[in-house]
Enzyme design. Structure first.
Site, mmCIF file in Angstrom:
data_model
loop_
_atom_site.group_PDB
_atom_site.id
_atom_site.type_symbol
_atom_site.label_atom_id
_atom_site.label_comp_id
_atom_site.label_asym_id
_atom_site.label_seq_id
_atom_site.Cartn_x
_atom_site.Cartn_y
_atom_site.Cartn_z
ATOM 1 N N THR A 90 1.229 2.243 -1.861
ATOM 2 C CA THR A 90 -0.185 2.520 -1.516
ATOM 3 C C THR A 90 -0.579 1.891 -0.182
ATOM 4 O OG1 THR A 90 -1.078 0.598 -2.727
ATOM 5 C CG2 THR A 90 -0.848 2.684 -3.956
ATOM 6 N N VAL A 124 -6.087 3.877 0.711
ATOM 7 C CA VAL A 124 -6.844 4.574 -0.337
ATOM 8 C C VAL A 124 -5.997 4.576 -1.611
ATOM 9 C CG1 VAL A 124 -8.371 5.973 1.100
ATOM 10 C CG2 VAL A 124 -6.040 6.753 0.696
ATOM 11 N N HIS A 125 -5.695 3.354 -2.058
ATOM 12 C CA HIS A 125 -4.739 3.125 -3.164
ATOM 13 C C HIS A 125 -4.836 4.158 -4.293
ATOM 14 C CE1 HIS A 125 -4.080 -1.000 -1.600
ATOM 15 N NE2 HIS A 125 -5.391 -1.038 -1.435
ATOM 16 N N ASP A 126 -6.032 4.320 -4.854
ATOM 17 C CA ASP A 126 -6.181 5.061 -6.114
ATOM 18 C C ASP A 126 -6.009 6.562 -5.960
ATOM 19 O OD1 ASP A 126 -8.813 2.859 -7.370
ATOM 20 O OD2 ASP A 126 -6.640 2.644 -7.269
#
Ligand code: RIB
Ligand code: CA
Length: 310
Positions: free
Chosen positions: A192, A238-240
């Site tokens: 991520t 924008v990990h998620d």
């Protein structure tokens, strides 16, 4: 082609908001329900944020079921220094007019699993709700095909020198999930932090005349400051979004099968995700796919295309 029914569990925060958007626009995944969990900020805020983000993106009909207000064992921690005190970087969205659900997340997740039979759970916050569902409904594994998480790290950490926030907030819940027998896909910091929006991407997004583009620009200030130090240039991760985008674009990612567990007793290592990827000594079960690489340029292009739609 039939869409894969997914359940999205979030601690809506700024990147969770865009995981919700990606789920709403997915061509291969059908968002059948969502739940909120304590994490980035208090549950009272993550619950409202998820509702308001869904409404802001035009889908107040997607229900948000309230979940855990605290981790299973250890005290609450939050990431307000990244997500702002309200969890959305200080952006105040219009209140959703949808009825507030009172059924608890763990009951709603189980009902959805029984209804859809091959549900996939996408969890992008601490895993407390998922663990509680597994503990209350031991036959959940009959109806859930995969658990896809944003969390952990095969190497390094961010919340601690060796731990990632979602896992460190509730390591006991995470280890319950790792042991449940349902196949895990882990999108950890290894991948991520490589899927960032750089300065050019942020300029492109700031120039967008869309609600999603504006929300991104308005809410990512603190996250950009924190991430830029970590990434080594002006950028924001924008990990998620990654686990959700993998439903439509699996080709962006590469990973490995491995054994995956969570340290629940360490003092220095509490919340560390431990994999046997690089070890001859293997865990008894290869229970997870750990994603390690992403085609960042294509990821950024696809993500920006989604922001242009709403
Ligand atoms: O470490 C990143 C994760 O922690 C993301 O899910 C972010 O929303 C926070 O919950
Ligand atoms: Ca999150």
């Amino acid at each position: 082609m039939n869409k894969t029914p997914i359940w999205l569990d979030t601690d809506t925060g700024v990147d969770d908001a865009f995981a919700i958007l990606a789920a709403l626009w997915s061509e291969n995944a059908q968002l059948v329900g969502s739940s909120s969990v304590v994490g980035n900020v208090a549950h009272s805020k993550t619950f409202v944020n998820a509702r308001n983000v869904l409404s802001y993106f035009g889908h107040p009909e997607i229900k948000v079921y309230p979940g855990a207000e605290a981790p299973l064992v250890i005290p609450v921690q939050d990431a307000a220094f990244i997500h702002g005190n309200n969890g959305l970087g200080g952006v105040v969205l219009p209140e959703s007019t949808a009825d507030k659900e009172t059924v608890k997340a763990w009951d709603a997740i189980y009902q959805a699993a029984r209804t859809h039979k091959d549900l996939e759970i996408v969890a992008v916050g601490p895993l407390t709700n998922i663990a509680l569902t597994l503990m209350k409904y031991p036959d959940l594994d009959r109806y859930v095909r995969r658990i896809v998480i944003m969390g952990g790290s095969a190497e390094g950490g961010a919340w601690t020198p060796c731990g990632e926030f979602n896992i460190c907030v509730d390591p006991h819940a995470a280890e319950v999930v790792m042991n449940c027998g349902i196949p895990i896909v882990m999108f950890g910091l290894d991948v991520t932090l490589k899927a960032y929006m750089d300065e050019t991407d942020m300029r492109d997004i700031a120039a967008m005349e869309t609600a999603a583009g504006k929300l991104f620009t308005d809410c990512m200030g603190l996250a950009t400051i924190v991430n830029s130090k970590r990434i080594g240039k002006k950028a924001v991760a924008v990990h998620d979004v990654l686990p959700v985008l993998s439903y439509d674009h699996p080709e962006l990612f590469t990973g490995v099968m491995c054994g995956l567990h969570v340290e629940t007793r360490g003092s220095i290592t509490l919340g560390r995700t431990v994999t046997d990827i690089w070890s001859e000594c293997k865990f008894p079960r290869q229970n997870a796919q750990v994603i390690l690489q992403v085609d960042r340029e294509r990821f950024a292009r696809i993500f920006k295309d989604i922001l242009l739609r709403v």
